[in-house]
Design an enzyme around this catalytic site. Structure first.
Site, PDB file in Angstrom:
ATOM      1  CB  CYS B  81      -1.480  -3.299  33.262  1.00 55.43           C
ATOM      2  SG  CYS B  81      -2.891  -2.611  34.134  1.00 55.43           S
ATOM      3  CG  HIS B 185      -3.607  -3.898  29.036  1.00 60.58           C
ATOM      4  ND1 HIS B 185      -3.227  -5.084  29.608  1.00 60.58           N
ATOM      5  CD2 HIS B 185      -4.267  -3.204  29.997  1.00 60.58           C
ATOM      6  CE1 HIS B 185      -3.649  -5.125  30.864  1.00 60.58           C
ATOM      7  NE2 HIS B 185      -4.274  -3.992  31.132  1.00 60.58           N
ATOM      8  CD  GLU B 187      -1.931  -6.844  26.490  1.00 56.55           C
ATOM      9  OE1 GLU B 187      -0.910  -6.154  26.361  1.00 56.55           O
ATOM     10  OE2 GLU B 187      -2.554  -6.933  27.561  1.00 56.55           O
TER      11      GLU B 187
END
Lengths: 241, 203
Positions: B81, B185, B187
């Site tokens: 990002c 993202h 994660e």
């Protein structure tokens, strides 16, 4: 349901997941860690952790709890309630938040929103509006609906956008813990005046109500009672409408 | 050699979420906030959840511009990002800011040519596109989680995948040399995101 977010809202008071009716008469529902794991497995889009007394009683933030919840997710965690300063926000991010939601502290000092955005970016700062209708106008409240601020809803929507929030979470106090959503005309007006991400919360108990909120241009819904008490199931929400 | 992943740490970001993803792999990881921390690192992650100005000023203040650029030349980097955005020449976030200039191009608000589009973009979105690059094809047509107000506009052609937002196409991911840069993202993207980490760690 393309890019429309379904977000379980977990209100937490001293380590317990709780739920009230119109933000009053809180009862214990269970363990917030267990519920967040369950919702994340059932394909919630995000989890909204809302510490409803951290601000009111000026308690130190339960960072351990946020850490525990974050450890078990594979989706974003929004943390709200009691974000009273930039340093609280930094601590909360360090302990597992992916976005913060501010209410009471922003009503005292709107520039806090910009302070957080300057470090973490606008997309990481949400503001929660606790909305109540009084006579013919709508106002925003602080401290889980307990404190009237005499601030008009639409004035406040303008201000928070000016201070750089990326998301507005509208919680309608009179609909909280009830069945049935807020008045459509007011929701349309809110959407019209909001150029950032917009979430709705309060009284969602039917799948058609989610469809309705989506059709009004909102970007997601926060659901608590209906999910906690199994009146609705995340995996039964049709994502293709 | 045992893999030891560094996560850039300048008091911003959602580092716990990145650590959570890394902890599912048999590797070690540590935080990186000074030049000396880069010494023992095999892979570097530049996390997201920050503002361009804040992160670039921290990098400059800690004299990390050159060490990071040198690392990127030789070893694998996952830039997430904002981490991806600072690899570009410049950004318009909070005034004009200079980036690390590894990717040629600029970072602009997502509604720059599209006033009707909502800023920020937040949610799980499909990443699309075909590429000669086999890795990219494997990562395509899957959902990943986005949360951003700005987007990358490269001047050169890089291997990439895109995503649609408000009827426009934006850069979703770039793979170039040893860099994997994602606007989304990994994660926060369930299993699809872990596949990104897996691919990165095997680089």
């Amino acid at each position: 349901m393309k890019n429309f977010r379904i977000i379980p809202r977990l209100e937490v008071k001293t380590k317990h997941l709780i739920k009230g009716i119109q933000m009053e008469g809180l009862r214990k529902v269970g363990c917030p860690v267990e519920f967040s794991i369950k919702y994340s497995k059932e394909k919630a889009d995000e989890i909204f952790y809302d510490d409803i007394v951290a601000s009111l009683y000026d308690r130190p933030y339960d960072l351990k709890m946020i850490n525990k919840i974050s450890k078990n997710l594979d989706i974003p965690l929004i943390v709200g309630g009691g974000i009273k300063s930039l340093s609280t926000a930094i601590e909360v991010f360090k302990n597992g938040a992916d976005r913060v939601s501010v209410n009471s502290a922003a009503l005292l000092k709107p520039s806090l929103l910009r302070e957080i955005a300057k470090i973490f970016g606008s997309q990481s700062v949400a503001v929660q509006l606790q909305i109540k209708k009084l006579n013919e106008s709508y106002e925003v409240f602080a401290e889980s609906g307990r404190e009237r601020k005499n601030i008009d809803l639409f004035d406040w929507i303008k201000i928070v956008q000016k201070f750089g929030v990326g998301e507005i979470i509208c919680i309608f106090i009179d609909r909280d813990g009830m069945e049935g959503v807020a008045d459509i005309e007011i929701l349309k007006k809110i959407r019209n005046q909001t150029k950032v991400q917009l979430l709705y919360g309060g009284g969602i108990s039917k799948y058609d109500e989610i469809k309705l909120i989506k059709s009004l241009g909102f970007n997601g819904v926060c659901i608590s009672t209906s999910l906690h008490f199994n009146k609705m199931k995340l995996n039964e929400i049709n994502r293709d409408i | 050699m045992k893999k030891n992943v560094g996560i850039l740490n300048f008091n911003y970001g959602n580092i716990k979420s990145v650590e959570r993803s890394l902890s599912t792999f048999p590797i070690s990881f540590q935080l990186v906030s000074a030049k000396k921390d880069l010494k023992d690192i095999t892979h570097l992650i530049i996390p997201g959840v920050g503002s361009f100005k804040h992160v670039m000023s921290q990098i400059k203040e800690k004299s990390m511009t050159k060490p990071i650029k040198d690392f990127i030349l030789h070893k694998p980097v996952l830039a997430i990002c904002l981490g991806m955005q600072i690899l570009f020449t410049k950004s318009e976030e909070f005034g004009n800011q200079k980036g690390l200039d590894i990717f040629k191009g600029s970072v602009k608000k997502i509604n720059v040519n599209n006033p009707n589009c909502l800023v920020p973009n937040i949610g799980h979105l499909n990443v699309i596109g075909k590429s000669k690059n086999k890795i990219l094809n494997k990562l395509s047509n899957k959902k990943y989680y986005f949360a951003h107000s700005y987007s990358c506009f490269p001047k050169k052609k890089y291997d990439h995948l895109s995503f649609d937002y408000s009827k426009k196409k934006y850069i979703g991911l770039i793979q170039h040399k040893k860099i994997l840069a994602t606007q989304f993202h990994p994660e926060l993207s369930r299993k699809n995101g872990l596949d990104i980490y897996k691919w990165f760690l095997n680089f």
